[in-house]
Design a protein around this motif. Structure first.
Motif, PDB file in Angstrom:
ATOM      1  N   PRO A 195      -3.901 -13.010  -2.079  1.00  0.00           N
ATOM      2  CA  PRO A 195      -2.647 -12.418  -1.606  1.00  0.00           C
ATOM      3  C   PRO A 195      -3.084 -11.325  -0.678  1.00  0.00           C
ATOM      4  N   TYR A 196      -3.832 -10.386  -0.790  1.00  0.00           N
ATOM      5  CA  TYR A 196      -4.192  -9.635   0.374  1.00  0.00           C
ATOM      6  C   TYR A 196      -4.891 -10.144   1.602  1.00  0.00           C
ATOM      7  N   ILE A 249     -11.812  10.202  -6.011  1.00  0.00           N
ATOM      8  CA  ILE A 249     -11.108   8.995  -4.990  1.00  0.00           C
ATOM      9  C   ILE A 249     -12.535   8.439  -4.435  1.00  0.00           C
ATOM     10  N   THR A 250     -12.305   7.275  -4.142  1.00  0.00           N
ATOM     11  CA  THR A 250     -13.612   6.412  -3.337  1.00  0.00           C
ATOM     12  C   THR A 250     -13.322   6.262  -1.836  1.00  0.00           C
ATOM     13  N   ARG A 307      -4.222   3.523   9.374  1.00  0.00           N
ATOM     14  CA  ARG A 307      -3.713   3.436  10.703  1.00  0.00           C
ATOM     15  C   ARG A 307      -3.368   2.159  11.226  1.00  0.00           C
ATOM     16  N   TYR A 308      -3.961   1.220  10.277  1.00  0.00           N
ATOM     17  CA  TYR A 308      -3.761  -0.110  10.599  1.00  0.00           C
ATOM     18  C   TYR A 308      -2.977  -0.983   9.241  1.00  0.00           C
ATOM     19  N   PHE A 309      -2.966  -0.433   8.203  1.00  0.00           N
ATOM     20  CA  PHE A 309      -2.339  -1.194   7.080  1.00  0.00           C
ATOM     21  C   PHE A 309      -1.560  -0.412   6.350  1.00  0.00           C
ATOM     22  N   LEU A 310      -0.441  -0.766   5.627  1.00  0.00           N
ATOM     23  CA  LEU A 310       0.520  -0.097   4.831  1.00  0.00           C
ATOM     24  C   LEU A 310      -0.213   0.562   3.780  1.00  0.00           C
ATOM     25  N   HIS A 337      -4.454   2.009  -0.622  1.00  0.00           N
ATOM     26  CA  HIS A 337      -4.768   2.798  -1.836  1.00  0.00           C
ATOM     27  C   HIS A 337      -4.238   1.870  -3.228  1.00  0.00           C
ATOM     28  N   ARG A 338      -5.011   0.725  -3.302  1.00  0.00           N
ATOM     29  CA  ARG A 338      -4.872  -0.241  -4.408  1.00  0.00           C
ATOM     30  C   ARG A 338      -6.376   0.136  -5.219  1.00  0.00           C
ATOM     31  N   ARG A 339      -6.203  -0.585  -6.459  1.00  0.00           N
ATOM     32  CA  ARG A 339      -7.229  -0.485  -7.275  1.00  0.00           C
ATOM     33  C   ARG A 339      -8.570  -1.497  -6.676  1.00  0.00           C
ATOM     34  N   LYS A 340      -9.509  -1.143  -6.533  1.00  0.00           N
ATOM     35  CA  LYS A 340     -10.730  -1.711  -5.960  1.00  0.00           C
ATOM     36  C   LYS A 340     -10.846  -2.730  -6.947  1.00  0.00           C
TER      37      LYS A 340
END
Length: 407
Positions: free
Chosen positions: A95-96, A303-304, A314-317, A322-325
């Motif tokens: 989905p990503y 935070i990682t 700057r490019y993505f929402l 900021h989702r879990r890796k």
């Protein structure tokens, strides 16, 4: 080379640890992101030079997605990208990838992989690694490059971003890791059998967490079966030993020993399919600039890779960034439970001809396999790594025929 005396001298061209040790100018997150955005764009531009075109490895994580976004702005049309599709597995990131493809217009292909495809490719990947696979992602990379070679012989990947910008949980939790070392060293050895809930940190009683935080195998369980194979201090300890600051020690280990293994797998698995893999995040100017960022910006804790995420914003929402890796998480217990999949190799660990048993406790190996059959799937990862080594030991005794896969 000394032509008169027929001797030679070795000289290191660049030592990443020198950059980690460099004096860090004061800067803030916005300025750091500005600098890294520019350095990454220049690196991607340099790595796009090709007479035969190129493709992109697209995982769906922010590292490869950033490369895809920047590459899509290069003006080259019909750029193709490839991702691994794990089906209904909750760790599948397709989905990503769809989000990135929608933004960039890439000509994208999903390469389906399940436990049986993985198991079929396992011996060939070990053969081309010329040693045990340092990461199970090796097998998947080779499968992906088998498809990429049908289109082009050059591929750009997101490898190296985690090691340069602090993308693993150990960078978010670095303060806790320091405390684990102190706690583990205070516990008397006889008490550990009553502290099973703290088993994961017992290793730090004798080992530096900056060195062993990147060791994901069941170290204590494996050393109990193979006591003669306990590793002695080596490259990891040497790299960490150059620094006092804990975060410097983490980066030194990751950018030397750990990253070296990842780049080796990327190169050998790509070459197994006659594909050239390029890694823009391991570009010398970019690596130097990243290592000179101040700690409170680059690795504040909690935070990682905050700097790279600031670039990605700057490019993505935000919800994409900021989702879990997830990373390359595989359903190993499920695959190992399939006799026609990875489970086909379990007998190799316990049958009379087992090579691994020559180096350790044969009964310990059998107990581990029996425990898995009885439902203890928590040791699945360890078993797959043991299979990995067993396949290598067999391959060097009876190597694969050139260009083929053993049935």
């Amino acid at each position: 080379m000394n032509l008169d005396g027929f001797g030679y001298a070795e000289r290191r061209y660049a030592d990443v640890c020198d950059w980690i040790a460099a004096e860090r100018p004061d800067t803030d997150l916005v300025s750091a992101a500005d600098a890294m955005d520019g350095a990454l764009r220049r690196s991607v531009s340099d790595h796009l030079a090709s007479d035969v075109g190129y493709a992109l490895q697209l995982s769906g994580g922010i590292d490869s997605s950033l490369i895809a976004q920047i590459a899509s702005e290069s003006g080259v049309r019909d750029v193709q990208s490839f991702g691994l599709y794990l089906g209904d597995n909750p760790h599948d990131e397709s989905p990503y990838r769809e989000t990135v493809v929608g933004l960039t217009g890439l000509n994208h292909r999903e390469v389906p992989v399940d436990g049986r495809v993985f198991a079929d490719a396992f011996p060939r990947a070990v053969h081309h690694m010329e040693g045990p696979s340092p990461h199970l992602g090796c097998i998947l990379l080779m499968i992906l490059c088998d498809e990429i070679r049908k289109v082009t012989k050059v591929v750009l990947t997101g490898e190296g971003a985690d090691e340069m910008f602090g993308g693993y949980s150990r960078y978010a939790n670095w303060r806790d890791l320091k405390k684990y070392r102190q706690f583990a060293r205070m516990v008397p050895g006889a008490l550990w059998r009553f502290l099973d809930r703290y088993r994961a940190i017992r290793i730090y009683a004798d080992h530096d967490p900056a060195v062993y935080a990147s060791v994901y195998a069941d170290y204590l369980g494996l050393t109990s079966i193979f006591p003669a194979l306990v590793p002695t201090p080596g490259a990891r300890e040497a790299a960490a030993g150059r620094f006092l600051d804990f975060r410097d020690r983490l980066f030194a280990v990751d950018q030397t020993a750990y990253l070296e293994s990842l780049l080796l797998r990327q190169d050998k698995m790509a070459m197994a399919a006659s594909v050239e893999a390029r890694v823009p995040f391991v570009h010398r100017p970019l690596a130097k600039a990243a290592n000179e960022l101040p700690h409170d910006v680059r690795v504040p804790g909690g935070i990682t890779k905050p700097v790279l995420k600031s670039v990605a914003e700057r490019y993505f929402l935000d919800e994409f960034v900021h989702r879990r890796k997830i990373g390359l998480t595989l359903p190993l217990a499920e695959w190992l439970g399939d006799p026609a999949g990875l489970g086909r190799y379990l007998d190799a660990l316990v049958e009379p001809g087992t090579k691994l048993a020559e180096f350790g406790d044969r009964q310990g190996l059998r107990r581990m396999v029996d425990a898995f059959h009885a439902g203890a799937d928590g040791n699945a990862r360890t078993l797959v790594h043991l299979i990995n080594i067993e396949l290598w030991l067999r391959d060097i005794a009876v190597p694969l025929p050139a260009g083929g896969a053993r049935a």
